[in-house]
Write a protein that holds these residues in place. Structure first.
Motif, PDB file in Angstrom:
ATOM      1  N   ASP A 105      81.810  92.529   8.588  1.00  8.48           N
ATOM      2  CA  ASP A 105      83.121  93.132   8.317  1.00  8.48           C
ATOM      3  C   ASP A 105      83.965  93.095   9.583  1.00  8.48           C
ATOM      4  O   ASP A 105      83.491  93.494  10.657  1.00  8.48           O
ATOM      5  N   GLY A 106      85.196  92.631   9.447  1.00  4.52           N
ATOM      6  CA  GLY A 106      86.081  92.562  10.611  1.00  4.52           C
ATOM      7  C   GLY A 106      85.809  91.372  11.510  1.00  4.52           C
ATOM      8  O   GLY A 106      86.487  91.187  12.517  1.00  4.52           O
ATOM      9  N   GLY A 107      84.803  90.563  11.161  1.00  3.15           N
ATOM     10  CA  GLY A 107      84.495  89.378  11.958  1.00  3.15           C
ATOM     11  C   GLY A 107      85.572  88.311  11.814  1.00  3.15           C
ATOM     12  O   GLY A 107      86.336  88.319  10.859  1.00  3.15           O
ATOM     13  N   GLU A 108      85.610  87.379  12.767  1.00  2.00           N
ATOM     14  CA  GLU A 108      86.631  86.334  12.747  1.00  2.00           C
ATOM     15  C   GLU A 108      86.015  84.970  12.941  1.00  2.00           C
ATOM     16  O   GLU A 108      85.140  84.786  13.784  1.00  2.00           O
ATOM     17  N   MET A 109      86.524  84.014  12.160  1.00  2.00           N
ATOM     18  CA  MET A 109      86.108  82.629  12.318  1.00  2.00           C
ATOM     19  C   MET A 109      87.370  81.776  12.418  1.00  2.00           C
ATOM     20  O   MET A 109      88.227  81.833  11.545  1.00  2.00           O
ATOM     21  N   THR A 110      87.475  81.032  13.493  1.00  2.00           N
ATOM     22  CA  THR A 110      88.702  80.268  13.750  1.00  2.00           C
ATOM     23  C   THR A 110      88.367  78.889  14.303  1.00  2.00           C
ATOM     24  O   THR A 110      87.277  78.651  14.825  1.00  2.00           O
ATOM     25  N   ALA A 111      89.348  77.997  14.184  1.00  2.00           N
ATOM     26  CA  ALA A 111      89.241  76.681  14.822  1.00  2.00           C
ATOM     27  C   ALA A 111      90.587  76.336  15.433  1.00  2.00           C
ATOM     28  O   ALA A 111      91.635  76.585  14.841  1.00  2.00           O
ATOM     29  N   VAL A 112      90.539  75.783  16.629  1.00  2.00           N
ATOM     30  CA  VAL A 112      91.734  75.226  17.270  1.00  2.00           C
ATOM     31  C   VAL A 112      91.435  73.769  17.593  1.00  2.00           C
ATOM     32  O   VAL A 112      90.459  73.469  18.286  1.00  2.00           O
ATOM     33  N   PHE A 113      92.266  72.889  17.027  1.00  2.00           N
ATOM     34  CA  PHE A 113      92.170  71.457  17.347  1.00  2.00           C
ATOM     35  C   PHE A 113      93.433  71.085  18.117  1.00  2.00           C
ATOM     36  O   PHE A 113      94.529  71.473  17.713  1.00  2.00           O
ATOM     37  N   ASP A 114      93.286  70.325  19.193  1.00  2.00           N
ATOM     38  CA  ASP A 114      94.490  69.914  19.921  1.00  2.00           C
ATOM     39  C   ASP A 114      94.263  68.559  20.569  1.00  2.00           C
ATOM     40  O   ASP A 114      93.287  68.374  21.291  1.00  2.00           O
ATOM     41  N   TRP A 115      95.169  67.653  20.298  1.00  2.00           N
ATOM     42  CA  TRP A 115      95.101  66.286  20.817  1.00  2.00           C
ATOM     43  C   TRP A 115      95.927  66.111  22.086  1.00  2.00           C
ATOM     44  O   TRP A 115      96.059  65.014  22.589  1.00  2.00           O
ATOM     45  N   ARG A 116      96.516  67.199  22.576  1.00  2.00           N
ATOM     46  CA  ARG A 116      97.427  67.091  23.721  1.00  2.00           C
ATOM     47  C   ARG A 116      96.733  67.471  25.020  1.00  2.00           C
ATOM     48  O   ARG A 116      97.389  67.685  26.041  1.00  2.00           O
ATOM     49  N   GLN A 117      95.398  67.542  24.987  1.00  2.00           N
ATOM     50  CA  GLN A 117      94.633  67.974  26.159  1.00  2.00           C
ATOM     51  C   GLN A 117      94.467  66.785  27.112  1.00  2.00           C
ATOM     52  O   GLN A 117      93.910  65.761  26.737  1.00  2.00           O
ATOM     53  N   THR A 118      94.898  66.952  28.353  1.00  2.00           N
ATOM     54  CA  THR A 118      94.603  65.946  29.374  1.00  2.00           C
ATOM     55  C   THR A 118      93.552  66.522  30.309  1.00  2.00           C
ATOM     56  O   THR A 118      93.211  67.698  30.232  1.00  2.00           O
ATOM     57  N   GLY A 119      93.003  65.688  31.179  1.00  2.00           N
ATOM     58  CA  GLY A 119      91.948  66.183  32.098  1.00  2.00           C
ATOM     59  C   GLY A 119      90.672  66.464  31.334  1.00  2.00           C
ATOM     60  O   GLY A 119      90.253  65.672  30.488  1.00  2.00           O
ATOM     61  N   ASP A 120      90.045  67.597  31.607  1.00  2.00           N
ATOM     62  CA  ASP A 120      88.782  67.928  30.946  1.00  2.00           C
ATOM     63  C   ASP A 120      88.945  67.987  29.433  1.00  2.00           C
ATOM     64  O   ASP A 120      89.939  68.523  28.935  1.00  2.00           O
ATOM     65  N   GLN A 121      87.974  67.470  28.732  1.00  2.00           N
ATOM     66  CA  GLN A 121      87.977  67.486  27.269  1.00  2.00           C
ATOM     67  C   GLN A 121      87.032  68.598  26.806  1.00  2.00           C
ATOM     68  O   GLN A 121      86.006  68.851  27.428  1.00  2.00           O
ATOM     69  N   THR A 122      87.387  69.267  25.726  1.00  2.00           N
ATOM     70  CA  THR A 122      86.615  70.429  25.273  1.00  2.00           C
ATOM     71  C   THR A 122      86.216  70.257  23.819  1.00  2.00           C
ATOM     72  O   THR A 122      87.078  70.074  22.955  1.00  2.00           O
ATOM     73  N   TRP A 123      84.903  70.280  23.576  1.00  2.00           N
ATOM     74  CA  TRP A 123      84.401  70.260  22.196  1.00  2.00           C
ATOM     75  C   TRP A 123      83.334  71.342  22.116  1.00  2.00           C
ATOM     76  O   TRP A 123      82.163  71.087  22.423  1.00  2.00           O
ATOM     77  N   GLU A 124      83.738  72.545  21.731  1.00  2.00           N
ATOM     78  CA  GLU A 124      82.843  73.699  21.818  1.00  2.00           C
ATOM     79  C   GLU A 124      82.860  74.537  20.556  1.00  2.00           C
ATOM     80  O   GLU A 124      83.898  74.705  19.928  1.00  2.00           O
ATOM     81  N   ILE A 125      81.730  75.102  20.225  1.00  2.00           N
ATOM     82  CA  ILE A 125      81.661  76.124  19.187  1.00  2.00           C
ATOM     83  C   ILE A 125      80.959  77.333  19.790  1.00  2.00           C
ATOM     84  O   ILE A 125      79.817  77.232  20.256  1.00  2.00           O
ATOM     85  N   ALA A 126      81.699  78.454  19.799  1.00  2.00           N
ATOM     86  CA  ALA A 126      81.144  79.703  20.327  1.00  2.00           C
ATOM     87  C   ALA A 126      80.849  80.615  19.153  1.00  2.00           C
ATOM     88  O   ALA A 126      81.728  80.885  18.334  1.00  2.00           O
ATOM     89  N   ALA A 127      79.601  81.064  19.045  1.00  2.00           N
ATOM     90  CA  ALA A 127      79.205  81.948  17.949  1.00  2.00           C
ATOM     91  C   ALA A 127      78.574  83.202  18.532  1.00  2.00           C
ATOM     92  O   ALA A 127      77.592  83.119  19.272  1.00  2.00           O
ATOM     93  N   ASP A 128      79.167  84.359  18.220  1.00  2.00           N
ATOM     94  CA  ASP A 128      78.599  85.640  18.649  1.00  2.00           C
ATOM     95  C   ASP A 128      77.985  86.320  17.441  1.00  2.00           C
ATOM     96  O   ASP A 128      78.689  86.634  16.472  1.00  2.00           O
TER      97      ASP A 128
END
Lengths: 313, 313
Positions: B216-239
């Motif tokens: 209850d009250g938990g959140e599940m989200t995704a952010v995709f972005d193709w405008r990232q320069t430099g370091d690339q990030t492909w992560e899933i954080a689950a608490d």
């Protein structure tokens, strides 16, 4: 056999115009209650504020018809299945196709009947068109679905939001006829989604389809438009490769072949829906048709949004 | 057993970087030919201009890997099934979900093996995350998938068009992990689709999900972005609800639990995909996973488009 004791959940325009009269006309059903947040009433039956009160008060309830806007339905259907009743759902069934698949799996596991209704499929002229398209090749199929949103959805803000689907709310009626009558499936090739700059969902759409039912060079299209005033148009024109011209008009009530009317039945969609539901409840079969909804999702997936002028009710 | 004689159809970046090396490393496969409109070559095997020439010239071909952009795939898969070979499809499989269901039905009726690959699912750390989420409740799950489109899709105009899916082309990799690891399905509740004013498909997206896997009250989200320069990030954080912090990084190659790395395998997705395909061909089973694609279609169905600045390659 004892009648099916049914409650109607969500008492808006469609429930008052269609569901309650059809239930009253069909001796296989007995209206047991309403669930209405706004306190709608029907003679001789109780109204509950929410579905939990309904299931607590009427343990011998057999079924519910869920007539709320789509956004509320996944939770209501799950609650109904868990309460041990069978479920009829208005169209479009859920906010997302994924939720419909999930409810289908849950109903199956629980042994409850789930019935996704697409009312426009339930006209005799639709079946007549289906028969005439069986095994045939099409040169052209054109859907024209133009109506006045202010007349059919006055001040229904939810219809412009996520899970309201905008002009696809009526458009899915046409697509539910298309998926019913075509001898081969149709796929969305491209779509224009004309969206008022102050709304989330489109007010008009143009879709191009591919299908193995089409002859080489054949065309299949749909135009949905909510900005139509005056005469309303709900037509499907199908030209066979052999030259035969089929015209389904009146939202599926009338079929003409080469200009001659061959089927013209009064609109009685919801009576047929409830007859079908009575049969499904008796045989313990679900009927879950995802095809019209999948076409809508695919139209959004491949569609290009174009801004059009703001819409105010 | 004789090796599976396989041809690669569509010899672009993904075929050269992944499919051809994995086929070369796996003794259960033998590369038989290429099909390439631009005349790509591989040592010791013929190149055909189109698939019809391939099937005519190599009647003992066993399988094809279809690595073209999605728009060409429905016709190519159908042609392959009708030619009597088994089929591996790159992701995303087809322009629309409807076409994927249709191909699945056709492969089933014809007795051919059809394999929809989602390469990001094929990492050991993904399976480790799945094991740790089984039967658990989540307080939060956040997908962050940010990369530089110019680096990964240089001048690939098709990826901005219908059936290219824009930032959902990488985003669907994250969603294919999500559908693989979650103990309960996820549904799209809302989505923002940030779309360059000169392109049809989004360059970035934000999605909110619902799921019975959430507390209850938990959140599940995704952010995709193709405008990232430099370091690339492909992560899933689950608490987890019990406080455990799970972090899947590197696109699915590394899993850390409360800051301690528990799985860190080199990326070998395509070797595992071909191992799986060899098994499916041997057992004559198809594996058709529509779930990641359905989440994308649902995201477009409920999503709100927002214009952002034009994108030029």
């Amino acid at each position: 056999m004892a009648p099916i004791r049914i409650a109607v959940i969500g008492v808006g325009k469609i429930a008052r115009d269609e569901h309650l009269p059809s239930i009253a006309r069909d001796s296989r059903f007995e209206l047991a209650a309403l669930v209405s947040g706004s306190g709608a009433q029907a003679p001789g039956v109780p109204t509950f504020r929410d579905a939990a009160e309904l299931y607590a008060a009427l343990p011998d309830l057999d079924a519910v018809a869920i007539c709320t806007p789509p956004s509320a339905r996944p939770a209501l259907v799950r609650e109904a299945i868990d309460a041990g009743v069978d479920v009829l759902m208005e169209k479009p069934p859920t906010p997302t196709v994924g939720e419909l698949r999930d409810l289908a799996a849950h109903a199956g596991a629980a042994g409850r009947v789930l019935f996704t209704t697409w009312h426009s499929q339930y006209n005799a002229a639709v079946e007549a068109l289906r028969d005439r398209l069986a095994g045939r090749t099409l040169k052209r199929l054109a859907i024209t679905w133009k109506e006045d949103v202010r007349r059919w959805h006055p001040n229904q803000d939810w219809i412009w939001e996520t899970a309201g689907f905008g002009v696809f709310d009526p458009g899915i009626n046409a697509l539910s006829i298309l998926t019913r009558v075509l001898p081969e499936p149709a796929f969305v090739r491209s779509a224009r989604l004309l969206t008022p700059s102050n709304r989330a969902m489109p007010i008009a759409a143009e879709i191009a389809f591919t299908s193995r039912a089409l002859a080489d060079g054949g065309e299949m299209t749909a135009v949905f438009d909510w900005r139509q005033t005056g005469d309303q148009t709900w037509e499907i024109a199908a030209d066979l490769a052999d030259g035969t011209a089929l015209r389904l008009t009146g939202g599926g009530t009338t079929l003409a072949v080469d200009g001659v009317t061959v089927e013209d039945a009064p609109r009685h969609e919801y009576d047929r829906i409830y007859a079908r539901f009575a049969g499904l409840v008796a045989s313990r079969d679900s009927h879950i048709d995802t095809a019209p909804f999948e076409l809508v999702a695919d139209a959004f997936l491949v569609g290009r949004r174009e801004d059009v002028e703001p819409f105010e009710d």
